[in-house]
Design a protein around this motif. Structure first.
Motif, PDB file in Angstrom:
ATOM      1  N   THR A   1       0.808  -1.216   0.000  1.00 56.72           N
ATOM      2  CA  THR A   1       0.000   0.000   0.000  1.00 56.72           C
ATOM      3  C   THR A   1       0.845   1.271   0.000  1.00 56.72           C
ATOM      4  N   THR A   2       2.152   1.146   0.303  1.00 54.44           N
ATOM      5  CA  THR A   2       2.973   2.336   0.547  1.00 54.44           C
ATOM      6  C   THR A   2       4.145   2.432  -0.420  1.00 54.44           C
TER       7      THR A   2
ATOM      8  N   VAL B   1       7.557   4.225  -1.561  1.00 46.60           N
ATOM      9  CA  VAL B   1       8.609   4.969  -0.865  1.00 46.60           C
ATOM     10  C   VAL B   1       9.474   5.675  -1.908  1.00 46.60           C
TER      11      VAL B   1
ATOM     12  N   GLY C   1       7.885   3.408   5.533  1.00 48.71           N
ATOM     13  CA  GLY C   1       7.923   2.279   4.621  1.00 48.71           C
ATOM     14  C   GLY C   1       9.275   1.616   4.506  1.00 48.71           C
TER      15      GLY C   1
ATOM     16  N   ALA D   1       5.281  -2.218   1.772  1.00 44.83           N
ATOM     17  CA  ALA D   1       5.802  -1.049   1.048  1.00 44.83           C
ATOM     18  C   ALA D   1       6.675  -1.499  -0.113  1.00 44.83           C
TER      19      ALA D   1
ATOM     20  N   THR E   1       0.463   4.950  -6.098  1.00 37.50           N
ATOM     21  CA  THR E   1      -0.501   4.314  -5.190  1.00 37.50           C
ATOM     22  C   THR E   1      -1.381   3.307  -5.909  1.00 37.50           C
TER      23      THR E   1
END
Length: 430
Positions: A235-236, A238, A299, A327, A391
């Motif tokens: 979901t993340t 970096v 993350g 991440a 995203t």
């Protein structure tokens, strides 16, 4: 290593993204033997895992430290190179009559038969898709053109695995290689696009594998199925490079095609690849400070020297960043999307200084149709339909997840580590 028997022929099917948990839903594959987890190197990515299987060496020894890395001598970042000479060490197929179909590092590999994707590039910047077919089977004449748009990009999907499976079946039946290496990729695509793993994709790739299995049995070839990694939900994103730029360590050159990363002039920059990133530091006095800055990014799990991960090779960064399990690392280095380089909105795997899974998405089908019309009219065009929205990406890999969600091996008396795969294959054949 004990073995039940020695075989005359062997076919290895690499089903990208298959895991022990998913293999339970693949009846043709799981009928071969009980699917078992096995340990990949870090990073658990295509090029590094395949090089480890082919050589029995760690990344520190075979030199394939990611899907791409920084070439300090030319100050360039290159991804998805295909030259077999990039892998250091003896490969498992040396001395065996081998057919190598779509496995990486295929160009000039010491094999009898091979087929690999390779576009043609014109002097005006145009590109025409094609393959190098050294199978003696006239594959595109018999199967039609290889479906390049299904191999990578917004249209990536089942068609490429179906074509490769049919090509492998033809090659097996007509050439009867001692060793056959087959690559079935499409399970990888939706598992990066979507947060859940649709089992229909597993059933699709199982049917493709079944076509290869049937041909292998006709020529009395034992079948082993492997994967390089398993994908996990993320979901993340970096942005290491944005953080390094904000500290004044990463240098860009602005121009008519957007901002271009200048790695040779940067004091520090990152080459990212899924859930692992190589951090290259030209100003070594900054090492401690760079490590501290990156470790604080949301993350990021940890930042370590490459020695800790068996990645201490001249191609590696001075530091390695590992993502948290949910991440992944995006390559973006610009701070304003209006100054993003023109290639950022295209499928351009060789020019991007990092892996970009956003290439699996599309901003507008209407825009893509318009660009294709320009191409057909013979006009210059740019297929700028890739979103700048990390995203969107919902799956990634590169670390060591739960073994049931990591890579799988299916075969008789299989090894538990990719480092032992070369010895395993050669023992079964020799």
């Amino acid at each position: 290593m004990e073995r039940s028997r020695v075989t005359q022929r062997l076919c290895v099917i690499n089903v990208v993204g298959l895991t022990p948990r998913l293999a339970e839903h693949a009846p043709r594959i799981s009928a071969i033997a009980t699917p078992r987890a096995w340990r990949s190197p870090l990073p658990a990515v295509t090029c590094t895992s395949q090089a480890t299987m082919l050589t029995g060496l760690s990344p520190a020894e075979h030199g394939i430290v990611a899907n791409g890395w920084y070439y300090a001598d030319t100050q360039e970042i290159r991804f998805w190179q295909q030259a077999n000479s990039l892998i250091e060490g003896e490969k498992l197929y040396e001395g065996l009559e081998t057919a190598k179909l779509f496995w990486w590092f295929n160009q000039s590999a010491p094999v009898r038969w091979s087929v690999t994707p390779k576009p043609h590039y014109g002097s005006d910047g145009s590109k025409s898709f094609g393959i190098i077919d050294h199978t003696d089977c006239r594959l595109e004449e018999r199967l039609g053109p290889f479906p390049f748009f299904s191999f990578w990009g917004p249209g990536a999907g089942l068609a490429c695995s179906e074509w490769i499976a049919q090509a492998a079946a033809i090659t097996l039946r007509e050439n009867q290689p001692q060793l056959t290496l087959v690559y079935l990729p499409h399970l990888d695509y939706d598992y990066q696009r979507l947060p859940t793993h649709d089992l229909e994709r597993v059933r699709e790739v199982d049917r493709c594998a079944g076509e290869v299995i049937d041909a292998a049995r006709e020529v009395d070839a034992e079948v082993v199925v492997v994967s390089e990694y398993g994908l996990v939900p993320v979901t993340t994103p970096v942005m290491i490079n944005q953080a390094l730029r904000q500290r004044g360590w990463l240098t860009v050159r602005d121009g008519p095609y957007g901002e271009m990363l200048m790695p040779g002039e940067s004091r520090a920059f990152s080459v990212v690849d899924h859930q692992l990133a190589h951090i290259y530091i030209n100003d070594r006095e900054l090492t401690g400070e760079v490590q501290a800055v990156v470790e604080e990014l949301p993350g990021v799990s940890r930042v370590v020297p490459p020695e800790e991960l068996q990645l201490h090779h001249a191609r590696s960064g001075q530091l390695i960043a590992l993502a948290e399990p949910d991440a992944w690392f995006a390559y973006y280095y610009w701070l304003d999307d209006r100054r993003a380089p023109d290639f950022a909105r295209c499928v351009d795997i060789h020019r991007k200084p990092g892996y970009d899974p956003c290439e699996l998405f599309m901003t507008s089908r209407l825009r893509a149709a318009g660009r294709l019309a320009q191409k057909k009219l013979g006009l210059r065009y740019r297929m700028d339909v890739i979103p700048l929205d990390p995203t969107l990406v919902r799956g990634s890999h590169g670390l060591h997840p739960d073994p049931q969600d990591g890579p799988v091996i299916v075969g008789q008396d299989p090894p538990a580590d990719m480092l032992d795969f070369k010895a395993y294959i050669r023992a079964r054949l020799l």
